[in-house]
Design a protein around this motif. Structure first.
Motif, PDB file in Angstrom:
ATOM      1  N   THR A 156      79.334  50.472  23.017  1.00 16.13           N
ATOM      2  CA  THR A 156      78.901  50.758  21.696  1.00 16.13           C
ATOM      3  C   THR A 156      79.552  51.733  20.878  1.00 16.13           C
ATOM      4  N   PRO A 157      79.514  52.866  21.621  1.00 14.23           N
ATOM      5  CA  PRO A 157      80.179  54.005  21.102  1.00 14.23           C
ATOM      6  C   PRO A 157      81.760  53.829  20.416  1.00 14.23           C
ATOM      7  N   TYR A 158      82.362  52.997  21.226  1.00 18.16           N
ATOM      8  CA  TYR A 158      83.865  52.678  20.830  1.00 18.16           C
ATOM      9  C   TYR A 158      83.800  51.746  19.604  1.00 18.16           C
ATOM     10  N   TYR A 159      82.795  51.187  19.322  1.00 18.41           N
ATOM     11  CA  TYR A 159      82.866  50.244  18.172  1.00 18.41           C
ATOM     12  C   TYR A 159      81.591  50.415  17.411  1.00 18.41           C
ATOM     13  N   PRO A 160      81.736  51.709  16.797  1.00 20.47           N
ATOM     14  CA  PRO A 160      80.338  52.164  16.085  1.00 20.47           C
ATOM     15  C   PRO A 160      79.919  51.207  14.647  1.00 20.47           C
ATOM     16  N   ASP A 161      80.847  50.618  14.303  1.00 23.01           N
ATOM     17  CA  ASP A 161      80.680  49.910  13.199  1.00 23.01           C
ATOM     18  C   ASP A 161      80.348  48.247  13.398  1.00 23.01           C
ATOM     19  N   MET A 162      80.645  47.923  14.725  1.00 23.42           N
ATOM     20  CA  MET A 162      80.720  46.857  14.876  1.00 23.42           C
ATOM     21  C   MET A 162      79.054  46.267  15.242  1.00 23.42           C
ATOM     22  N   PRO A 163      78.625  45.223  14.437  1.00 17.03           N
ATOM     23  CA  PRO A 163      77.422  44.596  14.591  1.00 17.03           C
ATOM     24  C   PRO A 163      76.950  44.230  16.222  1.00 17.03           C
ATOM     25  N   GLU A 164      75.976  44.405  16.798  1.00 16.58           N
ATOM     26  CA  GLU A 164      75.797  44.315  17.916  1.00 16.58           C
ATOM     27  C   GLU A 164      76.005  42.563  18.566  1.00 16.58           C
ATOM     28  N   LYS A 165      75.642  41.819  17.420  1.00 20.39           N
ATOM     29  CA  LYS A 165      75.936  40.427  17.835  1.00 20.39           C
ATOM     30  C   LYS A 165      77.465  40.243  18.104  1.00 20.39           C
ATOM     31  N   GLU A 166      78.397  40.880  17.372  1.00 18.79           N
ATOM     32  CA  GLU A 166      79.784  40.712  17.357  1.00 18.79           C
ATOM     33  C   GLU A 166      80.181  41.255  18.583  1.00 18.79           C
ATOM     34  N   LEU A 167      79.928  42.440  19.176  1.00 25.23           N
ATOM     35  CA  LEU A 167      80.245  43.055  20.380  1.00 25.23           C
ATOM     36  C   LEU A 167      79.829  42.409  21.528  1.00 25.23           C
ATOM     37  N   THR A 168      78.652  41.669  21.276  1.00 24.72           N
ATOM     38  CA  THR A 168      78.291  40.960  22.626  1.00 24.72           C
ATOM     39  C   THR A 168      79.151  39.507  22.933  1.00 24.72           C
ATOM     40  N   ALA A 169      79.409  39.235  21.665  1.00 31.07           N
ATOM     41  CA  ALA A 169      80.437  37.934  21.662  1.00 31.07           C
ATOM     42  C   ALA A 169      81.721  38.279  22.301  1.00 31.07           C
TER      43      ALA A 169
ATOM     44  N   HIS B 190      74.469  35.447  26.810  1.00 26.66           N
ATOM     45  CA  HIS B 190      74.057  36.608  25.870  1.00 26.66           C
ATOM     46  C   HIS B 190      74.602  36.397  24.634  1.00 26.66           C
ATOM     47  N   ALA B 191      75.564  35.905  24.348  1.00 25.34           N
ATOM     48  CA  ALA B 191      76.392  35.814  22.983  1.00 25.34           C
ATOM     49  C   ALA B 191      75.801  34.602  22.084  1.00 25.34           C
ATOM     50  N   ASP B 192      75.514  34.834  20.650  1.00 28.37           N
ATOM     51  CA  ASP B 192      75.124  33.949  19.997  1.00 28.37           C
ATOM     52  C   ASP B 192      76.479  33.073  19.800  1.00 28.37           C
ATOM     53  N   PRO B 193      75.977  31.657  20.037  1.00 27.66           N
ATOM     54  CA  PRO B 193      77.150  30.693  20.016  1.00 27.66           C
ATOM     55  C   PRO B 193      78.080  30.670  18.944  1.00 27.66           C
ATOM     56  N   GLU B 194      77.373  30.649  17.771  1.00 27.25           N
ATOM     57  CA  GLU B 194      77.923  30.599  16.454  1.00 27.25           C
ATOM     58  C   GLU B 194      79.261  31.692  16.510  1.00 27.25           C
ATOM     59  N   THR B 195      78.678  33.054  16.701  1.00 24.62           N
ATOM     60  CA  THR B 195      79.755  33.954  16.528  1.00 24.62           C
ATOM     61  C   THR B 195      80.785  33.691  17.669  1.00 24.62           C
ATOM     62  N   LEU B 196      80.378  33.412  18.822  1.00 22.92           N
ATOM     63  CA  LEU B 196      81.273  33.031  19.852  1.00 22.92           C
ATOM     64  C   LEU B 196      82.336  32.056  19.653  1.00 22.92           C
ATOM     65  N   LYS B 197      81.937  31.085  18.728  1.00 25.96           N
ATOM     66  CA  LYS B 197      82.666  29.727  18.349  1.00 25.96           C
ATOM     67  C   LYS B 197      83.625  30.359  17.525  1.00 25.96           C
TER      68      LYS B 197
END
Lengths: 219, 219
Positions: A156-169, B190-197
Motif C-alpha cells: 500500500t505505501p508504494y501505491y498510495p493513490d491506488m484504490p484498494e480494489k485495484e491494488l488487490t487485482a 481476493h480480487a474483484d473479478p471485473e477489476t481483474l478482467k
C-alpha cells in the motif's frame, strides 16, 4: 512467537524446525498419505511422543509447512512488485528464488535456498491434496488469505493513490504470473528467455507502473 | 489411430476410454502410488489381463491421461489467443473451461465438461509426481512439447508477420497465465473479478496485439 523466555523459545523453535525438515523429506518421498508419524519421528531422530509435544497431529505439520512456503511465496511476489525488472528477468529464466527474502520476518526460518525445489514440489502435492481433502484445503486457503492481506498492507505505501480494489487485482495478477511460471518450470523451455523477459517486463510495467485505475481498458 | 478397420478401432477406443475413465477415478482417490492395476481393472469392470491388452503398464495409462489433458489445455490456450476478450473474462472469473474445444480432434474424447475439475486435480498430481519420477516427468514434457508446437503451428497463420521467436514467447506467456490462474483457483478469490478482467484484458492486448502490425485482434 512471544519471546517471553527467549532460550526456551529458541529450543522450541529448533525442535519444530527439526520436525518440519524431516516431514518435508517424508512427504516428498511418500506423499501425505504414505508418510506416517512414526516415519517422521524416525527421520527427526525423536520419539513419536516428542513429536506430539510440538505438533498435535500430521495436519498441524502440514499447516506449518504450508505457512512457511506461502510466506516465502508472498515475499517473493511483493519483492517482485518493488523490483519489476529483476522479477521479469527471474521469471523469464524460471528462477523463482528465495533471494532477497527478509528471513528475520519468518519464525524458525529454513535458510537454505536449495530447499526451493522441495518447496515447489511440496506445494504441488499440498495443492493436489487440497482438491480432495477439505482440511488441507482450509489450511492452504487460510495461510494464503492471511499472507495475501499482509502483502497488500506491505504494498500500500508504494501505491498510495491506488484504490484498494485495484491494488488487490494487481497483486492477484502478480500471483498468477508467479504460480504459472513455477508450474511451467516442469515443461521444456520453448521460448527464448531474452524475448520472454521483454514480454514479462512489458506485462509488469502494464500491471504495476500504470498506477492509473484500470477502468479504461485501452482497446 | 489409423482407421483401417473402423469398427475394431471404435471398439478399442471405447475400451481405452473405459480404462482411462476408471484410472482417473482411482488416481484421484489414491494417488499414483496407491492405485494398482487390480483396482483399475475392478473399477473398469475388466480383468487385469484385459487391461494389459490396451495399456502395457500403469505408466502408459498415465501417459494417455496426460496426453488428453495437455491437449485440452493447449486447445483452451490457443482458443484464448484468438478471442482475447473472452479469455480475459474467463480467467478473471477463474473459468478454465473445456468449452469451444474441437472434440473431433481428440481421439477417444471424454466429452463431459464436468471432468474439468478432475483434470485440474490430476494434473497437479501428475506434476507433483513428475518432480520425483523421471518417467512421469518425461511423459509430461513430451506431451507438452508436442502439443505446444502444434499450438504454435495453429497460431502462425493469425500472426503471419510475427517472428517465430516472438510467437513462441507470447504463447509461453499465455500458458503461464492459464496455469497460474488454474493454480490460484484453490485460493480464496481476493480480487474483484471485473477489476481483474480489465487487467487480464490489458495484459493480453499487450502480449498479443503488440507488434502485430498486420492483424488487429477483435476487440
Amino acid at each position: 512467537m512471544h519471546p517471553a523466555n527467549q532460550t526456551k523459545d529458541q529450543r522450541v523453535c529448533a525442535r519444530r524446525d527439526q520436525i518440519v525438515a524431516a516431514s518435508r523429506l517424508c512427504f516428498r518421498k511418500h506423499g501425505f498419505h504414505g508418510a506416517g508419524m512414526a516415519e517422521i519421528a524416525k527421520m527427526s531422530q525423536l520419539s513419536v511422543g516428542q513429536i506430539y509435544r510440538y505438533f498435535v497431529n500430521k495436519d498441524a505439520i502440514i499447516e506449518e509447512i504450508v505457512r512457511r512456503i506461502v510466506f516465502k511465496k508472498i515475499q517473493i511476489m511483493t519483492g517482485g512488485a518493488h523490483n519489476l525488472k529483476q522479477m521479469a528477468s527471474n521469471l523469464a529464466y524460471r528462477v523463482i528464488g528465495v533471494q532477497n527474502i527478509d528471513h528475520s520476518k519468518i519464525d524458525c526460518p529454513e535458510l537454505s535456498p536449495e530447499q526451493n525445489e522441495i518447496d515447489h514440489a511440496l506445494m504441488l502435492e499440498v495443492t493436489a491434496e487440497a482438491t480432495r481433502n477439505p482440511v488441507v484445503e482450509k489450511i492452504l486457503r487460510d495461510a494464503e488469505s492471511k499472507l495475501f492481506n499482509e502483502a497488500k498492507a506491505m504494498m500500500t505505501p508504494y501505491y498510495p493513490d491506488m484504490p484498494e480494489k485495484e491494488l488487490t487485482a494487481r497483486l492477484e495478477m502478480m500471483a498468477v504470473m508467479c504460480e504459472g511460471t513455477a508450474f511451467r518450470r516442469l515443461t521444456q523451455a520453448h521460448a527464448d528467455p531474452e524475448t520472454l523477459k521483454t514480454i514479462y517486463n512489458q506485462v509488469f510495467l502494464k500491471v504495476f507502473s500504470d498506477s492509473t485505475p484500470s477502468h479504461t481498458p485501452e482497446n
